[in-house]
Design a protein around this motif. Structure first.
Motif, short mmCIF file in Angstrom:
data_model
loop_
_atom_site.label_atom_id
_atom_site.label_comp_id
_atom_site.label_asym_id
_atom_site.label_seq_id
_atom_site.Cartn_x
_atom_site.Cartn_y
_atom_site.Cartn_z
N THR A 1 0.82 -1.20 0.00
CA THR A 1 0.00 0.00 0.00
C THR A 1 0.86 1.26 0.00
N ARG A 2 1.91 1.24 0.81
CA ARG A 2 2.79 2.41 0.90
C ARG A 2 3.50 2.66 -0.43
N ALA A 3 3.95 1.59 -1.09
CA ALA A 3 4.62 1.76 -2.38
C ALA A 3 3.68 2.33 -3.43
N ILE A 4 2.44 1.86 -3.47
CA ILE A 4 1.47 2.38 -4.43
C ILE A 4 1.20 3.86 -4.16
N ARG A 5 0.98 4.20 -2.91
CA ARG A 5 0.68 5.60 -2.58
C ARG A 5 1.87 6.51 -2.87
N THR A 6 3.07 6.02 -2.59
CA THR A 6 4.27 6.81 -2.88
C THR A 6 4.39 7.06 -4.38
N ALA A 7 4.12 6.02 -5.19
CA ALA A 7 4.19 6.17 -6.64
C ALA A 7 3.16 7.17 -7.16
N LEU A 8 1.94 7.13 -6.61
CA LEU A 8 0.90 8.07 -7.03
C LEU A 8 1.28 9.49 -6.67
N THR A 9 1.81 9.67 -5.47
CA THR A 9 2.24 11.00 -5.06
C THR A 9 3.37 11.51 -5.94
N ASP A 10 4.32 10.63 -6.24
CA ASP A 10 5.43 11.00 -7.09
C ASP A 10 4.94 11.42 -8.48
N ALA A 11 3.90 10.76 -8.96
CA ALA A 11 3.34 11.08 -10.28
C ALA A 11 2.42 12.30 -10.25
N GLY A 12 2.03 12.73 -9.06
CA GLY A 12 1.12 13.86 -8.94
C GLY A 12 -0.29 13.53 -9.37
N ILE A 13 -0.73 12.30 -9.10
CA ILE A 13 -2.07 11.89 -9.48
C ILE A 13 -2.80 11.33 -8.26
N THR A 14 -4.09 11.11 -8.42
CA THR A 14 -4.92 10.56 -7.35
C THR A 14 -5.34 9.14 -7.72
N PRO A 15 -5.81 8.37 -6.75
CA PRO A 15 -6.27 7.00 -7.06
C PRO A 15 -7.33 6.96 -8.15
N THR B 1 0.17 -17.40 -6.46
CA THR B 1 0.32 -18.03 -5.15
C THR B 1 -0.81 -17.55 -4.25
N PRO B 2 -1.29 -18.39 -3.35
CA PRO B 2 -2.43 -18.00 -2.52
C PRO B 2 -2.21 -16.71 -1.74
N ALA B 3 -1.08 -16.59 -1.05
CA ALA B 3 -0.87 -15.44 -0.18
C ALA B 3 -0.63 -14.16 -0.97
N ASN B 4 0.21 -14.21 -2.01
CA ASN B 4 0.55 -13.00 -2.74
C ASN B 4 -0.68 -12.38 -3.39
N ASP B 5 -1.45 -13.19 -4.10
CA ASP B 5 -2.60 -12.64 -4.82
C ASP B 5 -3.62 -12.02 -3.88
N ARG B 6 -3.84 -12.68 -2.76
CA ARG B 6 -4.82 -12.18 -1.79
C ARG B 6 -4.34 -10.86 -1.20
N THR B 7 -3.07 -10.80 -0.82
CA THR B 7 -2.52 -9.59 -0.20
C THR B 7 -2.49 -8.43 -1.20
N GLU B 8 -2.05 -8.71 -2.42
CA GLU B 8 -1.97 -7.64 -3.42
C GLU B 8 -3.35 -7.11 -3.78
N ALA B 9 -4.31 -8.01 -4.00
CA ALA B 9 -5.65 -7.57 -4.36
C ALA B 9 -6.26 -6.70 -3.27
N ALA B 10 -6.03 -7.06 -2.01
CA ALA B 10 -6.55 -6.25 -0.91
C ALA B 10 -5.91 -4.87 -0.90
N ALA B 11 -4.61 -4.81 -1.19
CA ALA B 11 -3.92 -3.51 -1.22
C ALA B 11 -4.43 -2.66 -2.37
N ILE B 12 -4.66 -3.28 -3.53
CA ILE B 12 -5.20 -2.53 -4.66
C ILE B 12 -6.58 -1.97 -4.33
#
Length: 406
Positions: free
Chosen positions: A278-292, A305-316
């Motif tokens: 989540t922090r990496a996504i938000r940092t990238a958006l801020t760096d780009a000067g855009i909103t979600p 993989t079970p854990a990665n997909d679940r965790t990433e989808a929740a963060a998105i």
């Protein structure tokens, strides 16, 4: 600091979906898995992989191809295509202003395994004098720099499966600092080997669908059971947008932002709450000067993989909401490890350029815990003004890139 957007003026791709940008894009958009039974993996716990098809090193690289491990061979082919695509001439450019930053997680594993067998079977005299220059990871950037006469900053980033994305983010910093005018960046990996595959199998990270390899990689599907090992390379040519316009270059897309973070949680498992992602996504958006709400598309890390997909989808879902169309190329080309972030960044550029989101292969029944809009079965044609590419690696290393229309 020299600010402003960066232009992606060249792309090169060598993947299990095909050799070249056009072949890879067609294959990924078709949504058919490239996983096949692999004779080199016979009698191992998993016997299939995603390999680059019909890759003949001597024809593709040249008569001296035997001096390079496969991960370097793949990168040389991708780099040559990218430079030609950018309409640049490495014979005439100012090489001191050209940097090379490539990601690689493993290095020359095939060379390592072969020469170790030689040592055990025949002793030191049978070990190649080229062992070290063929296996060390930095040589992929070194050999590309030699081939392109690029004498600017030259190095490799290693952040496991985020390596290629980390390289692109680092290249962005070199251009913004004024250290370079052009950076050849991306990633390469040729990690399909008996030892590497066995290591991942021992971790239970791989799919075990040996009876149906083509259905094995299935990101975000309820029945996913692990990833499929792949190989490949992607190279992007980056320039400052002002420089690209001044020379009349064709711009495929703009690189708008980059964000990175660490989970600092576990060597191989994602932090369950997805806070680092989540922090990496938000940092990238801020760096780009855009909103979600500006994000139309997410090229997910989506390993199957079970854990990665679940965790990433929740963060998105948490950071971007339900709107962006999500896809994972790994259903088609498998997991290319250190090259994955670069290959998926290139595919994100193409999605932005062509307003087309490729499907996630083998997604038949979406995991009910995954609530994001995952594209399946067929490509989706829709405006893609802004897209992000997610990459995550062992060690909890996260990298997110933001691309926008030219």
């Amino acid at each position: 600091m020299t600010g402003g957007d960066l232009a992606v003026t060249g792309l090169g791709l060598v993947t299990p979906a095909g050799i070249g940008v056009d072949a890879t894009w067609r294959g990924v958009c078709a949504g058919a898995s490239t996983a096949r039974t692999d004779p080199e993996l016979a009698d191992l716990p998993v016997t299939f992989s995603c390999r680059v098809p019909a890759f003949e090193p001597r024809r593709a690289v040249g008569r001296r191809s035997w001096q390079y491990d496969r991960f370097v061979q793949l990168a040389l082919v991708a780099a040559r295509e990218a430079i030609a695509d950018a309409a640049l001439d490495s014979a005439t450019w100012d090489g001191a202003r050209v940097g090379v930053v490539l990601g690689c997680g493993l290095g020359g594993v095939a060379t390592w395994e072969t020469q170790h067998k030689n040592l055990l079977g025949g002793g030191p005299p049978t070990v190649s004098a080229l062992l070290i220059p063929m296996l060390v990871p930095n040589m992929v950037a070194g050999q590309v720099g030699i081939a392109l006469r690029a004498t600017g900053p030259n190095f490799v980033t290693a952040s496991a499966c985020a390596s290629g994305a980390t390289a692109i983010g680092t290249a962005r910093a070199l251009l913004h600092s004024g250290a370079c005018d052009v950076v050849v960046t991306g990633g390469s990996e040729a990690g399909v080997s008996p030892l590497i595959l066995t290591g991942f199998a021992q971790m239970t990270a791989l799919s075990t669908r040996v009876d149906d390899p083509a259905a094995a990689s299935r990101p975000f599907d309820a029945d996913r059971d692990g990833f499929v090992l792949g190989e490949g390379s992607a190279v992007l040519v980056l320039e400052r947008a002002t420089d690209a316009r001044a020379r009349g270059a064709r711009v495929r897309a703009r690189l708008l932002g980059y964000g990175a973070s660490a989970d600092a949680y576990h060597a191989t498992a994602p932090e369950p709450g997805g806070r680092g992602v989540t922090r990496a996504i938000r940092t990238a958006l801020t760096d780009a000067g855009i909103t979600p709400s500006d994000v139309d598309h997410v090229n997910a890390h989506g390993t199957s993989t079970p854990a990665n997909d679940r965790t990433e989808a929740a963060a998105i879902a948490r950071t971007l909401g339900p709107r962006p169309a999500v896809t994972s190329a790994k259903g088609v080309i498998g997991h290319t490890l250190g090259a994955a972030g670069a290959i998926e960044a290139a595919l994100t550029v193409l999605a932005v350029q062509h307003d087309t989101i490729p499907p996630t292969a083998n997604l038949e029944r979406q995991d009910p815990e995954i609530t994001v809009d995952v594209v399946a079965r067929a490509s989706r044609h829709a405006p893609v003004h802004v897209a992000i590419s997610n990459s995550f690696g062992f060690g909890g290393q996260n990298a997110v890139l933001v691309f926008g229309k030219a």
